[in-house]
Scaffold this motif. Structure first.
Motif, mmCIF file in Angstrom:
data_model
loop_
_atom_site.group_PDB
_atom_site.id
_atom_site.type_symbol
_atom_site.label_atom_id
_atom_site.label_comp_id
_atom_site.label_asym_id
_atom_site.label_seq_id
_atom_site.Cartn_x
_atom_site.Cartn_y
_atom_site.Cartn_z
ATOM 1 N N HIS A 168 -2.607 7.003 -19.865
ATOM 2 C CA HIS A 168 -1.263 6.555 -19.553
ATOM 3 C C HIS A 168 -0.673 7.231 -18.310
ATOM 4 N N LEU A 169 -1.234 8.345 -17.978
ATOM 5 C CA LEU A 169 -0.736 9.179 -16.610
ATOM 6 C C LEU A 169 -1.510 8.248 -15.469
ATOM 7 N N ALA A 170 -2.973 7.726 -16.009
ATOM 8 C CA ALA A 170 -3.514 7.179 -14.860
ATOM 9 C C ALA A 170 -2.896 5.719 -14.557
ATOM 10 N N GLN A 171 -2.411 5.245 -15.738
ATOM 11 C CA GLN A 171 -1.856 3.960 -15.482
ATOM 12 C C GLN A 171 -0.506 4.025 -14.644
ATOM 13 N N ALA A 172 0.164 5.033 -14.862
ATOM 14 C CA ALA A 172 1.579 5.396 -14.348
ATOM 15 C C ALA A 172 1.114 5.751 -12.851
ATOM 16 N N GLU A 173 0.405 6.312 -12.605
ATOM 17 C CA GLU A 173 -0.337 6.814 -11.051
ATOM 18 C C GLU A 173 -0.490 5.433 -10.533
ATOM 19 N N ALA A 174 -1.353 4.393 -11.205
ATOM 20 C CA ALA A 174 -1.843 3.306 -10.466
ATOM 21 C C ALA A 174 -0.794 2.475 -10.334
ATOM 22 N N GLN A 175 0.019 2.335 -11.165
ATOM 23 C CA GLN A 175 1.396 1.478 -10.887
ATOM 24 C C GLN A 175 2.212 2.172 -9.825
ATOM 25 N N GLN A 176 2.276 3.387 -9.646
ATOM 26 C CA GLN A 176 2.841 3.929 -8.315
ATOM 27 C C GLN A 176 2.138 3.444 -7.240
ATOM 28 N N ILE A 177 0.810 3.697 -7.344
ATOM 29 C CA ILE A 177 0.187 3.238 -6.092
ATOM 30 C C ILE A 177 0.251 1.830 -5.752
ATOM 31 N N VAL A 178 0.293 0.904 -6.767
ATOM 32 C CA VAL A 178 0.413 -0.590 -6.593
ATOM 33 C C VAL A 178 1.982 -0.633 -5.790
ATOM 34 N N LYS A 179 2.811 -0.050 -6.420
ATOM 35 C CA LYS A 179 4.099 -0.147 -5.786
ATOM 36 C C LYS A 179 4.355 0.289 -4.336
ATOM 37 N N GLU A 180 3.581 1.102 -4.180
ATOM 38 C CA GLU A 180 3.557 2.048 -2.796
ATOM 39 C C GLU A 180 2.619 0.874 -1.774
ATOM 40 N N VAL A 181 1.592 0.259 -2.396
ATOM 41 C CA VAL A 181 0.771 -0.574 -1.520
ATOM 42 C C VAL A 181 1.696 -1.997 -1.232
ATOM 43 N N ARG A 182 2.477 -2.153 -2.255
ATOM 44 C CA ARG A 182 3.367 -3.530 -2.081
ATOM 45 C C ARG A 182 4.286 -3.034 -1.062
ATOM 46 N N ARG A 183 5.127 -1.984 -1.178
ATOM 47 C CA ARG A 183 5.980 -1.525 -0.141
ATOM 48 C C ARG A 183 5.460 -1.590 1.170
ATOM 49 N N ARG A 184 4.023 -1.025 1.295
ATOM 50 C CA ARG A 184 3.430 -0.799 2.606
ATOM 51 C C ARG A 184 3.284 -2.304 3.292
ATOM 52 N N GLU A 185 2.707 -3.247 2.383
ATOM 53 C CA GLU A 185 2.450 -4.608 2.584
ATOM 54 C C GLU A 185 3.849 -5.195 3.327
ATOM 55 N N GLU A 186 4.770 -5.258 2.531
ATOM 56 C CA GLU A 186 6.190 -5.647 2.805
ATOM 57 C C GLU A 186 6.384 -5.017 4.288
ATOM 58 N N GLU A 187 6.184 -3.766 4.620
ATOM 59 C CA GLU A 187 6.461 -2.991 5.809
ATOM 60 C C GLU A 187 5.674 -3.810 6.770
ATOM 61 N N VAL A 188 4.490 -3.830 6.578
ATOM 62 C CA VAL A 188 3.469 -4.581 7.646
ATOM 63 C C VAL A 188 3.982 -5.950 7.780
ATOM 64 N N GLN A 189 4.412 -6.640 6.807
ATOM 65 C CA GLN A 189 4.736 -7.993 7.028
ATOM 66 C C GLN A 189 6.134 -7.815 7.910
ATOM 67 N N ARG A 190 6.976 -7.069 7.769
ATOM 68 C CA ARG A 190 8.131 -6.849 8.377
ATOM 69 C C ARG A 190 7.685 -6.717 9.886
ATOM 70 N N ARG A 191 6.981 -5.688 10.351
ATOM 71 C CA ARG A 191 6.502 -5.556 11.448
ATOM 72 C C ARG A 191 5.673 -6.376 12.119
ATOM 73 N N GLU A 192 4.906 -7.115 11.468
ATOM 74 C CA GLU A 192 4.275 -8.324 11.899
ATOM 75 C C GLU A 192 5.364 -9.327 12.322
ATOM 76 N N GLU A 193 6.378 -9.559 11.651
ATOM 77 C CA GLU A 193 7.222 -10.542 11.961
ATOM 78 C C GLU A 193 8.090 -9.953 13.307
ATOM 79 N N ASP A 194 8.428 -8.891 13.348
ATOM 80 C CA ASP A 194 8.824 -8.235 14.276
ATOM 81 C C ASP A 194 8.216 -8.449 15.686
ATOM 82 N N VAL A 195 6.868 -8.125 15.586
ATOM 83 C CA VAL A 195 5.854 -8.207 16.810
ATOM 84 C C VAL A 195 5.812 -9.843 17.096
#
Length: 189
Positions: A95-122
């Motif tokens: 359960h802890l690993a799943q929660a951590e994995a969910q956090q990592i997935v959320k962080e990856v998605r947030r960073r992907e969105e940030e990268v997309q925003r930066r790419e659009e800005d570029v």
């Protein structure tokens, strides 16, 4: 298994009875299990715990059975408890690993969105740079045209200046000739 064993209520030894009664298990039906002795050829005189309601007034019983002298049963029970605890611990870790994995997935998605925003800005900045480069090119064409016109006008001015210089030289010569003629005629008279 209980139906295959012949049961008697005789006790085999007092130490076994004392030991087993202090560790008397509860039957699955909720009543304390009874200590009994087996009379079968396979297990003669071996003590076991069985349902206290077994064969009493035709009541159904729960088929509870456990050898009284079997430490292996206690060991198995202890081992099962340990395994259950380990399973629970592993489930908690999962359960802890799943929660951590969910956090990592959320962080990856947030960073992907940030990268997309930066790419659009570029992309927007690149488009802005291209647009400005086009403006600069068009200004350069305008400047070249103006410089050509300035060169033409400068050439005309130089030609005109040369013409004026020639005229000035011619005028000076005429003035000198006129002065000389004046002097010649004024002295000759």
């Amino acid at each position: 298994m209980l139906s295959r064993e012949k049961v008697s209520s005789e006790d085999s030894s007092s130490s076994l009875v004392t030991h087993t009664l202090s560790n008397n298990p509860m039957c699955t039906c909720g009543s304390p299990a009874s200590l009994r002795t087996s009379n079968t050829p396979r297990n003669p005189g071996r003590s076991f715990f069985g349902c206290s309601k077994y064969n009493s007034q035709g009541l159904p019983h729960c088929n509870f059975f456990k050898w009284a002298d079997s430490d292996s049963c206690h060991e198995r029970e202890k081992e099962l408890v340990k395994l259950k605890i380990e399973i629970l611990r592993k489930e908690e870790e999962l359960h802890l690993a799943q929660a951590e994995a969910q956090q990592i997935v959320k962080e990856v998605r947030r960073r992907e969105e940030e990268v997309q925003r930066r790419e659009e800005d570029v992309r927007r900045r690149e488009e802005d740079v291209r647009r400005r480069e086009e403006e600069v090119r068009s200004w350069m064409v305008e400047v070249r045209k103006v410089l050509e016109e300035v060169r033409k006008i400068d050439g005309e001015i130089v030609k005109s200046d040369l013409g004026v210089q020639r005229q000035c030289t011619n005028i000076k010569l005429w003035c000198i000739i006129c002065i000389l003629l004046y002097l010649y005629f004024s002295l000759s008279q």
